[in-house]
Scaffold this motif. Structure first.
Motif, PDB file in Angstrom:
ATOM      1  N   LYS A 128      37.003  42.310  49.677  1.00  0.00           N
ATOM      2  CA  LYS A 128      35.760  42.096  48.947  1.00  0.00           C
ATOM      3  C   LYS A 128      34.783  41.225  49.744  1.00  0.00           C
ATOM      4  O   LYS A 128      33.563  41.275  49.541  1.00  0.00           O
ATOM      5  CB  LYS A 128      36.099  41.441  47.602  1.00  0.00           C
ATOM      6  CG  LYS A 128      34.963  41.382  46.611  1.00  0.00           C
ATOM      7  CD  LYS A 128      35.428  40.727  45.319  1.00  0.00           C
ATOM      8  CE  LYS A 128      34.274  40.434  44.390  1.00  0.00           C
ATOM      9  NZ  LYS A 128      34.687  39.701  43.182  1.00  0.00           N
ATOM     10  N   ARG A 163      40.982  41.059  47.408  1.00  0.00           N
ATOM     11  CA  ARG A 163      40.075  39.904  47.414  1.00  0.00           C
ATOM     12  C   ARG A 163      39.538  39.626  48.813  1.00  0.00           C
ATOM     13  O   ARG A 163      38.375  39.239  48.981  1.00  0.00           O
ATOM     14  CB  ARG A 163      40.801  38.674  46.860  1.00  0.00           C
ATOM     15  CG  ARG A 163      40.911  38.700  45.336  1.00  0.00           C
ATOM     16  CD  ARG A 163      41.671  37.523  44.798  1.00  0.00           C
ATOM     17  NE  ARG A 163      41.689  37.546  43.322  1.00  0.00           N
ATOM     18  CZ  ARG A 163      42.582  36.925  42.571  1.00  0.00           C
ATOM     19  NH1 ARG A 163      43.551  36.203  43.158  1.00  0.00           N
ATOM     20  NH2 ARG A 163      42.528  36.987  41.257  1.00  0.00           N
ATOM     21  N   SER A 217      38.483  45.026  40.101  1.00  0.00           N
ATOM     22  CA  SER A 217      38.120  44.981  38.679  1.00  0.00           C
ATOM     23  C   SER A 217      39.019  45.896  37.844  1.00  0.00           C
ATOM     24  O   SER A 217      39.500  45.510  36.772  1.00  0.00           O
ATOM     25  CB  SER A 217      36.655  45.395  38.501  1.00  0.00           C
ATOM     26  OG  SER A 217      36.324  45.453  37.135  1.00  0.00           O
ATOM     27  N   ASP A 218      39.274  47.105  38.382  1.00  0.00           N
ATOM     28  CA  ASP A 218      40.159  48.054  37.686  1.00  0.00           C
ATOM     29  C   ASP A 218      41.578  47.493  37.568  1.00  0.00           C
ATOM     30  O   ASP A 218      42.219  47.613  36.524  1.00  0.00           O
ATOM     31  CB  ASP A 218      40.196  49.396  38.429  1.00  0.00           C
ATOM     32  CG  ASP A 218      38.898  50.179  38.290  1.00  0.00           C
ATOM     33  OD1 ASP A 218      38.099  49.834  37.393  1.00  0.00           O
ATOM     34  OD2 ASP A 218      38.677  51.109  39.093  1.00  0.00           O
ATOM     35  N   GLU A 239      42.557  44.333  37.615  1.00  0.00           N
ATOM     36  CA  GLU A 239      42.618  43.189  36.686  1.00  0.00           C
ATOM     37  C   GLU A 239      42.558  43.652  35.229  1.00  0.00           C
ATOM     38  O   GLU A 239      43.245  43.115  34.363  1.00  0.00           O
ATOM     39  CB  GLU A 239      41.480  42.210  36.995  1.00  0.00           C
ATOM     40  CG  GLU A 239      41.727  41.447  38.295  1.00  0.00           C
ATOM     41  CD  GLU A 239      40.535  40.602  38.728  1.00  0.00           C
ATOM     42  OE1 GLU A 239      39.409  40.872  38.240  1.00  0.00           O
ATOM     43  OE2 GLU A 239      40.725  39.694  39.552  1.00  0.00           O
ATOM     44  N   LYS A 240      41.741  44.682  34.986  1.00  0.00           N
ATOM     45  CA  LYS A 240      41.649  45.248  33.637  1.00  0.00           C
ATOM     46  C   LYS A 240      42.982  45.865  33.221  1.00  0.00           C
ATOM     47  O   LYS A 240      43.469  45.670  32.114  1.00  0.00           O
ATOM     48  CB  LYS A 240      40.540  46.300  33.592  1.00  0.00           C
ATOM     49  CG  LYS A 240      40.309  46.885  32.194  1.00  0.00           C
ATOM     50  CD  LYS A 240      39.226  47.960  32.229  1.00  0.00           C
ATOM     51  CE  LYS A 240      39.073  48.622  30.863  1.00  0.00           C
ATOM     52  NZ  LYS A 240      38.101  49.745  30.888  1.00  0.00           N
ATOM     53  N   ALA A 278      35.745  45.610  45.407  1.00  0.00           N
ATOM     54  CA  ALA A 278      35.358  44.936  44.165  1.00  0.00           C
ATOM     55  C   ALA A 278      35.644  45.815  42.954  1.00  0.00           C
ATOM     56  O   ALA A 278      36.144  45.336  41.925  1.00  0.00           O
ATOM     57  CB  ALA A 278      33.873  44.578  44.215  1.00  0.00           C
TER      58      ALA A 278
END
Length: 359
Positions: free
Chosen positions: A65, A62, A81-82, A84-85, A77
């Motif tokens: 980012k 974070r 995203s990866d 968190e998924k 970023a």
């Protein structure tokens, strides 16, 4: 959930230590038991550790980012995203792993198939089902041992009992109990008419020494008779076949596959203990008011669970309304096409029930 996962991780590490100790290494029973327990914990522990690692990386990602360097910010970023998924996926996988386990899931099974309705065609189909389970077992690396069999006059079996042993056999095979209906043109049908026949399947978790099922000699009646099955020159000349009856309930099992009476008696006793264990499990569930999952059948003829329609190459599992036009693959042993759908639905129902209890 977090506390439970931490306890599981602690126990996993504790077992690691115990497995390296000389006392455990010299005790085969304890070694086997601890290894099995560790394997049961492993997937949840590995997912928990992956979850912790991903969560630990998120604060740094974070911050990255926000970097003034556009390339670094973009990479951070994407990785964020990866992560968190993947964390969402892990959370769902852990939820399923923490669902209450069927205590029999890691057991071997005894399967009995009978030609039920349809005469010769039902027996032939019973033989087809046996071969389907043989191929399925091979694909899983399981071992199949025929315990008893009575051949049908036109092929197949009027009755066949066999044991499947391997890793987590009951967890997959438990969905197979019930009436299996076949729709096809029998080879004996000269007018080309489609016939409907039924074979029944009963899958029982195999009894072990841990079940403490003691059968007193006074409660047993043991009869011997001439074998009519495989056995070479001894067939029909020696009394090698054995029937064991449990007098208190009238239940009995017979075995004639092996050449020696001693081997057949040992197999019959194992099968009888398995039958008694299945009855006791059912009685216990009833006393405790436990509701059996409707996806796990009883093996009764009237309980139609699946239809195999040959003209349309179609298999339908009536319990979940699942239909697939791949009968040719399923009957050749690719049974996970259906079983995985049953497992998914079973887990969905259990998750829904867990949510209801929490609410």
């Amino acid at each position: 959930m977090l506390d439970r996962l931490k306890l599981m991780e602690e126990r996993y590490e504790e077992i690691n230590t115990l497995l390296s100790s000389p006392e455990v290494a010299s005790d085969v029973k304890k070694l086997t038991s601890l290894s099995k327990e560790q394997k049961g914990l492993e997937k949840a522990v590995m997912l928990f550790r992956e979850q912790q690692k991903l969560e630990a990386a998120i604060p740094d990602l974070r911050e990255m980012k926000k970097s003034d360097d556009a390339e670094i910010a973009e990479m951070a970023a994407m990785e964020l995203s990866d992560n968190e998924k993947r964390l969402d996926e892990i959370a769902e996988e852990i939820k399923i792993l923490l669902l209450p386990k069927d205590p029999n899931d890691d057991r071997d099974v005894v399967v009995e198939i009978k030609g039920a309705v349809g005469g010769d065609e039902a027996n032939i189909f019973a033989g087809d089902l046996f071969r389907m389970y043989q191929h399925y077992a091979e694909s899983k690396g399981w071992k199949v041992q025929v315990d008893d069999a009575t051949a049908g006059a036109a092929g197949g079996y009027s009755n066949i009992s066999f044991t499947i042993s391997g890793d987590m056999v009951y967890s997959f095979m438990k969905y197979e109990s019930g009436g299996h209906r076949v729709q096809r043109i029998p080879t004996t049908e000269s007018n080309g008419r489609i016939q409907t026949s039924i074979a029944t399947v009963l899958v029982s978790p195999e009894a072990t020494d841990d079940d403490d099922i003691e059968l007193a000699e006074k409660d047993l009646r043991i009869d011997t008779f001439c074998s009519s099955g495989p056995g070479g020159q001894g067939v029909n000349t020696t009394y090698s076949a054995v029937r064991v009856t449990y007098i208190p309930t009238g239940d009995f099992v017979a075995c004639q596959i092996a050449r020696s009476q001693h081997e057949n008696k040992a197999t019959a006793m194992r099968l009888l203990k398995t039958k008694i264990k299945a009855q006791r499990d059912a009685e216990k569930a009833e006393k405790e008011g436990a509701i059996r999952q409707s996806l796990v059948g009883s093996g009764e003829r009237a309980e139609k669970i699946r239809t195999y329609n040959y003209p349309q190459n179609r298999v339908t599992d009536h319990r979940i309304g699942f239909t697939v036009n791949r009968l040719d693959a399923v009957i050749e042993g690719k049974l996970d096409i259906v079983i995985q759908e049953l497992i998914n639905e079973d887990q969905k129902r259990k998750l829904s029930n867990e949510e209801s209890v929490r609410l």
